[in-house]
Design a protein around this motif. Structure first.
Motif, PDB file in Angstrom:
ATOM      1  N   ALA A  88      -9.336   3.176  -6.053  1.00 55.75           N
ATOM      2  CA  ALA A  88      -9.353   3.125  -5.248  1.00 55.75           C
ATOM      3  C   ALA A  88      -8.611   2.828  -4.149  1.00 55.75           C
ATOM      4  N   SER A  89      -9.227   1.549  -3.994  1.00 53.05           N
ATOM      5  CA  SER A  89      -8.877   0.106  -3.121  1.00 53.05           C
ATOM      6  C   SER A  89      -7.938  -0.106  -3.694  1.00 53.05           C
ATOM      7  N   GLY A  90      -7.574  -0.223  -4.704  1.00 47.12           N
ATOM      8  CA  GLY A  90      -6.369  -1.126  -5.651  1.00 47.12           C
ATOM      9  C   GLY A  90      -5.512  -0.153  -5.330  1.00 47.12           C
ATOM     10  N   VAL A  91      -5.451   1.390  -5.081  1.00 52.11           N
ATOM     11  CA  VAL A  91      -4.147   1.851  -5.534  1.00 52.11           C
ATOM     12  C   VAL A  91      -3.761   2.351  -4.278  1.00 52.11           C
ATOM     13  N   LEU A  92      -5.013   2.459  -2.860  1.00 51.89           N
ATOM     14  CA  LEU A  92      -4.545   2.235  -1.341  1.00 51.89           C
ATOM     15  C   LEU A  92      -3.304   0.687  -1.324  1.00 51.89           C
ATOM     16  N   GLY A  93      -4.475   0.425  -1.645  1.00 50.18           N
ATOM     17  CA  GLY A  93      -3.586  -1.862  -1.129  1.00 50.18           C
ATOM     18  C   GLY A  93      -2.050  -2.075  -1.971  1.00 50.18           C
ATOM     19  N   GLY A  94      -1.885  -1.279  -3.002  1.00 54.73           N
ATOM     20  CA  GLY A  94      -0.595  -0.752  -3.283  1.00 54.73           C
ATOM     21  C   GLY A  94       0.399  -0.285  -2.034  1.00 54.73           C
ATOM     22  N   LEU A  95      -0.439   0.945  -1.923  1.00 58.51           N
ATOM     23  CA  LEU A  95       0.330   2.251  -0.973  1.00 58.51           C
ATOM     24  C   LEU A  95       0.433   1.430   0.110  1.00 58.51           C
ATOM     25  N   VAL A  96      -0.066   0.821   0.984  1.00 54.03           N
ATOM     26  CA  VAL A  96      -0.048   0.138   2.227  1.00 54.03           C
ATOM     27  C   VAL A  96       0.650  -1.459   1.876  1.00 54.03           C
ATOM     28  N   LEU A  97       0.357  -1.899   1.057  1.00 51.25           N
ATOM     29  CA  LEU A  97       1.246  -3.148   0.951  1.00 51.25           C
ATOM     30  C   LEU A  97       3.031  -2.531   0.660  1.00 51.25           C
ATOM     31  N   MET A  98       3.201  -1.742  -0.498  1.00 49.14           N
ATOM     32  CA  MET A  98       4.521  -1.293  -0.574  1.00 49.14           C
ATOM     33  C   MET A  98       5.334  -0.809   0.751  1.00 49.14           C
ATOM     34  N   SER A  99       4.636   0.011   1.521  1.00 52.86           N
ATOM     35  CA  SER A  99       4.688   1.305   3.062  1.00 52.86           C
ATOM     36  C   SER A  99       5.329   0.117   3.717  1.00 52.86           C
ATOM     37  N   ALA A 100       4.438  -1.155   3.654  1.00 52.11           N
ATOM     38  CA  ALA A 100       4.830  -1.897   5.356  1.00 52.11           C
ATOM     39  C   ALA A 100       5.797  -2.872   4.659  1.00 52.11           C
TER      40      ALA A 100
END
Ligand SMILES: Nc1ncnc2c1ncn2[C@@H]1O[C@H](COP(=O)(O)OP(=O)(O)OP(=O)(O)O)[C@@H](O)[C@H]1O
Ligand SMILES: [Mg+2]
Lengths: 259, 375
Positions: free
Chosen positions: B322-334
């Motif tokens: 979950a941390s990995g996917v959220l990290g991906g989500l945050v970075l790609m959105s930012a």
């Protein structure tokens, strides 16, 4: 006599500061043993040495004649479980997951229904089922202590070590926890070793009592032989009245011995 | 198995072991089933969100591409018989937009899982590759490699190897510091800041003495942002991910237990010291690789695990992915925001994540005083 646990010549110190000096004892299977003694006498340290949380500088600990000091940690965890006096968690964890951790030595990566069922059984046994989904850090001290006991129980070790398991409990829950431990000792034929401050509780429930002072064992045996006015005067420097109630010595501290 | 209705409508009524004997689950057991369901559901739904958002972000940019075209262009690579798109669309998607998104997801995923496991082994909610100075260490390794001269040893392995060694050095320094009694989580972060400054300063200093060729190497490796990511890089990155992720996942139980403290961990059979060193070695490798290919990206590794923990609690079997996917989500959105907010000007990725991350970090610092996070 059969011997479950044997401690031979245990020597331990923090930074060359000797704490335990030549501690020796033997414990038969299916016994409830308490360690009593004044603050700083080395009770917690002895328990940590037995569980190899700290490594003794000398001596050996044998369970069923196997040397604990030479086992790998996961094997030790199958033989010995440990209940710390208290525990703080930095990150929130619910009670169920906290107890499930005790299954680690037996569990595969996925975990199984069987392991979860064992957690539920222990939760019911300790009558804390309704706390299962609560955050461990938000429980009262006594409730936390019960959860830590539960975690050790699901570990299903043959020897259970407990560091003052009743220190945060009210008198009803003290008896509750002591009864549960006594029952587990008899039913599962395990050995429980606990550090305890309440001499009357120790006297009521123990098969054997070990009395320590300054890192040495000064008396060991059944409650009647250990809980005596003389021992209490020399170890605790307290004058106490000792009466026998249902064949167990009960003490009433009267005054300090000064000087 | 419970039905869907049972998950959401089981009323908690305590102490009903009576119903247990009748073969039914008690209220609290149903609540637990529901919790497990939500945990799994959350991990799956953020993964689905990642896929959806990828399609959406591909459409952003000067050339108009519809969401349907975006997915078609991606799938046409694998099933050319079923999906058709114009060549131009396909080129833009595959050569410009998609690589950047994949780079963002990989970097965010890697930093997210690193932050998650580092927080667990150090029992420190403020730990992350950036706040502990490990990214700065990796950066320093790159500069050194560039100055020594890559041509001698050849290829990316030398640079990554060097970044890894320096990152590892920082990690071991942090472990040693944490082992000292009284090193609070705030002190560790202060040490991280010091390390950060120190290595950044030396990296800057090396630039003064660098030749043009060496400067080019330094900026090519590690000074860039997601724009530096290319398909050529992705293969090595993927290999390292495929090795590290299962290694970290395999330690899930041990990580759960380590958050209870070293004594408890030992008594349950987990060798706390060994696990801590193992985890820091694996994370150093991951962080070094990410820094080499994508530069320093701050705060994603800190924010993602906390977001995950808020929703699904402390079980690392779920928390790590979950941390990995959220990290991906945050970075790609930012990054998508940075690319498109004031287009055609592109705001570098690192700047965007810091703008989001710093207020959050401050919030954690304040909250830390109460010794409890996310409850
Ligand atoms: N981590 C440590 N580092 C250094 N010395 C320690 C440490 N832990 C305990 N000690 C010392 O070891 C001695 C024995 O401590 P221990 O905790 O075993 O006592 P205890 O019998 O359990 O006391 P209490 O009844 O207060 O729990 C004490 O003098 C204590 O100061
Ligand atoms: Mg103690």
């Amino acid at each position: 006599m059969m011997i479950k646990l044997q401690a031979k010549e245990i020597i331990f110190g923090y930074d060359s500061n000797p704490i335990l000096e030549n501690v020796n004892f033997e414990i038969a299977p299916s016994r409830l043993v308490t360690i009593v003694g004044p603050n700083g006498s080395g009770k917690s340290t002895l328990i940590k040495c037995i569980d190899r949380i700290v490594s003794p500088q000398g001596g050996s600990i044998l369970i069923d004649r196997k040397d604990v000091t030479k086992m790998n940690r996961m094997d030790v965890a199958r033989y010995l479980s440990y209940v710390p006096q208290s525990s703080v968690r930095i990150f929130p964890t619910n009670v169920f997951d906290t107890i499930l951790m005790g299954r680690r030595p037996h569990i595969g990566w996925l975990g199984s229904e069987g392991d979860e069922e064992k957690v539920w059984e222990v939760l019911r046994l300790l009558n804390i089922e309704r706390l299962a989904m609560s955050n461990f850090n938000e429980l009262s001290g006594g409730q936390q202590q019960k959860v830590l006991i539960a975690r050790a129980l699901v570990q299903e070790a043959e020897v259970m070590l407990l560091d003052e398991p009743t220190s945060n409990l009210d008198i009803w829950h003290q008896l509750d926890v002591m009864n549960i431990i006594r029952d587990v000792v008899k039913k599962r034929e395990i050995t429980a070793i606990m550090a305890l401050h309440d001499l009357n509780l120790a006297s009521t429930y123990s098969d054997r009592i070990i009395m320590m002072k300054k890192g040495r064992i000064v008396a060991a045996g059944n409650p009647t032989s250990v809980i005596t006015a003389e021992n209490i005067a020399s170890v605790y420097r307290v004058v106490a009245a000792v009466r026998s109630i249902s064949d167990r010595p009960m003490i009433m501290p009267l005054r300090q011995i000064k000087g | 198995m419970m039905g869907y209705r049972a998950f959401f409508h089981g009323k908690p009524d305590a102490g009903s072991s009576r119903s247990k004997r009748a073969g039914k689950k008690s209220g609290i057991e149903l609540a637990h089933e529901r919790f497990k369901f939500i945990r799994l559901f959350f991990v799956l739904s953020i993964a689905a969100l990642l896929v959806l958002l990828t399609g959406f972000i591909i459409t952003l940019g000067p050339l108009n591409i519809s969401v349907a075209d975006a997915y078609s262009a991606l799938l046409a690579r694998f099933w050319p018989d079923y999906f058709h798109v114009e060549t131009l669309t396909s080129r833009v998607v595959w050569n410009i937009r998609f690589p950047r998104i994949v780079g963002g997801i990989m970097a965010g995923f890697g930093l997210g899982i690193c932050g998650c496991v580092m927080q667990a082994v150090l029992k420190n909610p403020l730990a992350s590759p950036f706040t502990l100075g490990i990214t700065a260490g990796a950066q320093f390794g790159i500069s050194i490699a560039a100055v020594i001269g890559v041509s001698i040893f050849g290829g990316p392995y030398f640079i990554i190897g060097n970044a890894f060694v320096c990152a590892l050095f920082c990690s071991l320094f942090i472990i040693a510091l944490a082992a000292i009694k009284g090193a609070t989580s705030e002190n560790l972060v202060l040490a991280g800041i010091a390390v950060n400054y120190f290595f950044t300063a030396i990296s800057q200093l090396l630039k003064y003495f660098a030749s043009d060729e060496q400067l080019r190497l330094m900026t090519n490796w590690g000074m860039g942002d997601l724009a530096a990511f290319s398909w050529a890089n992705s293969r090595l990155l993927l290999v390292i991910f495929v090795i590290c992720f299962p290694l970290l996942m395999s330690k899930s139980w041990d990580l759960n237990i380590m958050t209870a403290g070293d004594e408890a961990a030992k008594s349950i059979g987990v060798d706390a010291e060994k696990t801590r060193i193992f985890i820091m070695i694996v994370t150093s490798l991951l962080v070094a690789t990410i820094v080499c290919f994508m530069g320093t990206i701050a705060f994603v590794g800190l924010v993602a695990p906390h977001m995950a923990r808020m929703v699904i609690g402390g079980d690392h079997r779920f928390l790590i992915p979950a941390s990995g996917v959220l990290g991906g989500l945050v970075l790609m959105s930012a990054d998508a925001v940075g690319m498109n907010m004031i287009a055609p000007t592109i705001i570098p990725t690192g700047i965007m994540t810091s703008i989001v991350g710093v207020p959050f970090f401050m919030y954690l610092m304040m909250k830390g005083k109460r010794k409890e996070f996310w409850t």
